[in-house]
Scaffold this active site. Structure first.
Site, PDB file in Angstrom:
ATOM      1  N   HIS A  77       0.822  -1.193  -0.139  1.00  0.00           N
ATOM      2  CA  HIS A  77      -0.053   0.069   0.078  1.00  0.00           C
ATOM      3  C   HIS A  77       0.824   1.313   0.041  1.00  0.00           C
ATOM      4  O   HIS A  77       0.542   2.068  -0.808  1.00  0.00           O
ATOM      5  CB  HIS A  77      -0.849   0.023   1.195  1.00  0.00           C
ATOM      6  CG  HIS A  77      -1.881   0.979   1.334  1.00  0.00           C
ATOM      7  ND1 HIS A  77      -3.020   1.140   0.803  1.00  0.00           N
ATOM      8  CD2 HIS A  77      -1.535   2.288   1.835  1.00  0.00           C
ATOM      9  CE1 HIS A  77      -3.551   2.399   1.435  1.00  0.00           C
ATOM     10  NE2 HIS A  77      -2.554   3.134   1.923  1.00  0.00           N
ATOM     11  N   GLU A  78       1.851   1.197   0.922  1.00  0.00           N
ATOM     12  CA  GLU A  78       2.784   2.490   0.828  1.00  0.00           C
ATOM     13  C   GLU A  78       3.605   2.569  -0.441  1.00  0.00           C
ATOM     14  O   GLU A  78       3.828   3.649  -0.910  1.00  0.00           O
ATOM     15  CB  GLU A  78       3.822   2.108   2.049  1.00  0.00           C
ATOM     16  CG  GLU A  78       3.028   2.147   3.384  1.00  0.00           C
ATOM     17  CD  GLU A  78       1.860   3.226   3.595  1.00  0.00           C
ATOM     18  OE1 GLU A  78       1.974   4.447   2.988  1.00  0.00           O
ATOM     19  OE2 GLU A  78       0.958   3.208   4.147  1.00  0.00           O
ATOM     20  N   HIS A  86       1.597   4.321  -2.794  1.00  0.00           N
ATOM     21  CA  HIS A  86       1.652   6.016  -2.824  1.00  0.00           C
ATOM     22  C   HIS A  86       2.777   6.290  -3.565  1.00  0.00           C
ATOM     23  O   HIS A  86       3.059   7.622  -4.066  1.00  0.00           O
ATOM     24  CB  HIS A  86       1.838   6.142  -1.434  1.00  0.00           C
ATOM     25  CG  HIS A  86       0.489   6.238  -0.668  1.00  0.00           C
ATOM     26  ND1 HIS A  86      -0.833   6.954  -1.210  1.00  0.00           N
ATOM     27  CD2 HIS A  86      -0.167   5.525   0.432  1.00  0.00           C
ATOM     28  CE1 HIS A  86      -1.903   6.537  -0.499  1.00  0.00           C
ATOM     29  NE2 HIS A  86      -1.692   5.837   0.544  1.00  0.00           N
ATOM     30  N   GLU A 115      -6.484   6.890  -1.072  1.00  0.00           N
ATOM     31  CA  GLU A 115      -6.389   5.628  -0.281  1.00  0.00           C
ATOM     32  C   GLU A 115      -6.896   4.669  -0.900  1.00  0.00           C
ATOM     33  O   GLU A 115      -6.456   3.291  -1.035  1.00  0.00           O
ATOM     34  CB  GLU A 115      -7.049   5.925   0.996  1.00  0.00           C
ATOM     35  CG  GLU A 115      -6.237   7.021   2.011  1.00  0.00           C
ATOM     36  CD  GLU A 115      -5.034   6.418   2.341  1.00  0.00           C
ATOM     37  OE1 GLU A 115      -4.596   5.248   2.505  1.00  0.00           O
ATOM     38  OE2 GLU A 115      -3.891   7.202   2.033  1.00  0.00           O
TER      39      GLU A 115
END
Length: 660
Positions: A171-172, A175, A258
């Protein structure tokens, strides 16, 4: 939405951010003037109703002081954030996880981060740990993919299985690859400015309380104290206008990002249960009364839009929430409504010892050749993870990768985990083939590291050629621990070694370009966009197309003119022709470097056309030679862009070798 579209979307959101910032400043200025006018009327003993006169420049002075305070705070905070991801990580109370750590949870975390970095083709990020935070949360920060950091809480390490931790890290990385981080750092500075008045009011209230507490004998609440308290309370209440706009800005920027990062993380790992179960733990435990994503650090609210989950779940929820509801995120991940408490018990109070034996990455076929990024880049990266997921440090029992068990030589493993050893790896990469002049230069200017570099060079020569640049990427966290002065010495020694034989090979050019972009004193600083279209860089494109054509010509057994025209035809709007091909002898390092520096100022949506044109030099139905892949890797690093899938595949298709 791919990487470059997301970056362009971030630029457009920046305009929205500026508009909301101006509205916030206007609202605060109006409130300050109203309150100050009321105070003036009351001090004059006049009724609020009716017409009043004010001193000359009264409202102008109030406005200027307020604007200077807000804008000054924003500019100061932006300046403080010039260090990028490292500054934000320290602001959150993070501790750098040393690359040579022996703590097993930290080792597992670094293994996962390195797997993702190898797969995505970016420099391995530094990893920070919020030691005192027992909740499950994480964030990524930085100005570009090549200088990003990842920060996780202690609870994330000890409460999640490896699959769940991998989902959070994916997930990071989403980003990082989706271009979110630059806007997020700008947001920190902007919000600091508009929320400064509330902080200023609190400080005034504290000062008044301190002065009142200093009284000797009988303490009396004087008019002076009442005035200061009223002044501070007023500023504190006015500052909540800034808090309102701050939350509005965060909610406008963060929530859809998100959802995108969640979807990209699932595509990255091909395992919805990884991130899904981590979110279920956060949501399920919160329902049981545990604050499983709360961050206690005093900077939590300022950084709330960066985190995986809300740092204050109950504060201004709903329309002003910085994160979507966890139940909605789970519904999008699984494609159906799912209870946060479904399945096995989610409370994991003790550290996780091992994963379920069936938690493995499937074998995913390569995508069709072509330039992909963003979500599509994640799919290509998933193949790379499947091929390289075995730990480079010998912890093959952790990965569960059914494809192959691989490891590097222990001396290489040890070297790339500490700054001195990582520097020796850099020197070793330049000693390929035992080049005599480079070795003499190294012995003269870095005698303490020459022997170790020679030993490492012998081990690195046993690796396949496509494993050498990824080895540099894995060494990057240790290299970034060097001081600015030590980095300058390293880069200077690299320059001397390259110049030792009076020529610059393609391999040396690639190493020097990557090292300079990632270790130079200016590395990590925000880069403005100056050119909105590739047509504004016609001369620079001619230089880069010519360079790629001359490199590819002997490898593909084609004329440099033919290859140059392939790139030209891929983007005919440039208006280049055969006569624009620059001769090989005229392509000096300084000229190419200047072209790359200017290309790094391209707007996001203009960048992929440059890379597509360069990739077009190699036919889609042919394998890309490693030398061309190295060149494209260096160009992507120089302009802070993710590698095309066709390039990334060159470094992962044969995997990492068994070491002696």
């Amino acid at each position: 939405m791919n990487f470059f579209q997301q970056q362009d979307h971030a630029r457009r959101q920046t305009r929205t951010l500026v508009i909301l910032f101006v509205l916030a400043v206007a609202a605060i200025v109006l409130a300050v003037n109203v309150v100050m006018a009321m105070c003036w009327i009351l001090l004059q003993g006049q009724p609020l109703a009716g017409t009043h006169s004010y001193p000359h420049g009264f409202f102008v002075t109030n406005t200027l002081i307020t604007v200077v305070l807000i804008c000054g705070g924003t500019l100061i905070e932006m300046f403080n954030l010039r260090g990028g991801g490292d500054t934000v990580a320290r602001m959150a109370g993070g501790r750098l996880v040393m690359p040579n750590t022996g703590e097993r949870h930290e080792r597992r975390l670094l293994n996962i981060v390195e797997e993702m970095a190898l797969a995505s083709g970016v420099a391995c990020p530094k990893t920070y740990l919020m030691e005192k935070e027992e909740s499950i949360n994480a964030f990524a920060a930085g100005y570009s993919p090549n200088e990003a950091v990842i920060v996780v809480t202690r609870g994330t390490l000890v409460r999640l299985t490896r699959d769940e931790l991998q989902g959070v890290i994916a997930h990071e990385f989403s980003h990082i690859l989706n271009g979110d981080m630059r806007l997020n750092i700008k947001l920190i500075g902007v919000l600091f400015g508009i929320e400064m008045l509330a902080d200023f009011g609190l400080r005034v209230i504290d000062f008044a309380g301190y002065r009142y507490g200093e009284g000797i004998g009988e303490r009396r609440l004087t008019i002076f104290h009442i005035g200061i308290l009223a002044f501070g309370t007023t500023f504190f209440l006015i500052g909540y206008i800034g808090l309102f706009f701050g939350r509005l800005i965060k909610s406008a920027v963060s929530r859809q990002r998100e959802f995108l990062a969640d979807a990209s993380a699932v595509q990255f790992t091909r395992n919805p249960d990884g991130l899904g179960c981590a979110l279920r733990k956060i949501g399920g435990l919160a329902r049981k009364g545990f604050a499983q994503s709360n961050i206690e650090h005093h900077s939590a609210e300022r950084l709330s839009h960066l985190f995986l989950s809300a740092v204050r779940p109950g504060l201004m929820a709903g329309f002003f929430a910085t994160h979507p509801p966890i139940r909605e995120r789970l519904r999008r991940i699984y494609g159906r409504d799912i209870g946060m408490l479904d399945g096995p018990e989610l409370v994991v109070a003790e550290p996780v010892e091992r994963d379920r034996p069936d938690n493995r990455l499937p074998d995913i076929p390569f995508l069709a050749p072509g330039f992909v990024s963003g979500e599509a880049h994640m799919q290509a990266a998933a193949e790379a993870i499947a091929a390289t997921a075995a730990s480079a440090y010998g912890n093959t029992h952790e990965t569960g990768n059914p494809l192959q068990k691989i490891r590097l030589a222990p001396e290489i493993d040890q070297a790339m985990h500490e700054p001195g050893g990582a520097s020796a790896i850099v020197y070793a990469l330049l000693l390929e083939g035992g080049r005599h002049q480079q070795l003499l230069s190294l012995r003269e200017h870095a005698p303490a590291q020459s022997a170790r570099a020679e030993r490492l060079a012998q081990l690195i020569c046993q690796l396949p050629s496509n494993a050498r640049l990824p080895l540099l990427d894995l060494s990057m966290p240790a290299l970034r621990q060097l001081s600015i002065a030590d980095r300058a010495v390293l880069l200077k020694n690299v320059d001397r070694m390259i110049a030792a034989d009076q020529r610059v090979t393609l391999y040396e050019f690639v190493l020097q370009t990557v090292l300079t972009r990632r270790l130079d004193a200016r590395a990590g600083r925000a880069t403005p966009f100056r050119f909105s279209a590739l047509t504004e860089l016609k001369a620079e494109c001619a230089i880069l197309f010519s360079l790629a054509a001359h490199v590819a010509a002997p490898l593909l057994q084609q004329s440099a003119v033919v290859l140059f025209m392939r790139a030209v035809r891929a983007y005919p709007q440039l208006g280049l022709a055969e006569q624009d091909l620059i001769g090989a002898q005229a392509l000096g390092f300084a000229k190419v470097k200047l072209a790359l520096d200017r290309a790094n100022l391209l707007a996001p949506l203009a960048t992929p056309m440059l890379i597509k044109s360069l990739v077009a030099i190699v036919d889609a139905d042919r394998n890309m030679p490693l030398e061309i892949a190295d060149l494209l890797r260096a160009i992507c690093a120089a302009i802070d862009a993710p590698m095309p899938a066709k390039v990334a595949a060159i470094y992962t298709e044969s995997g990492w070798p068994e070491a002696a």
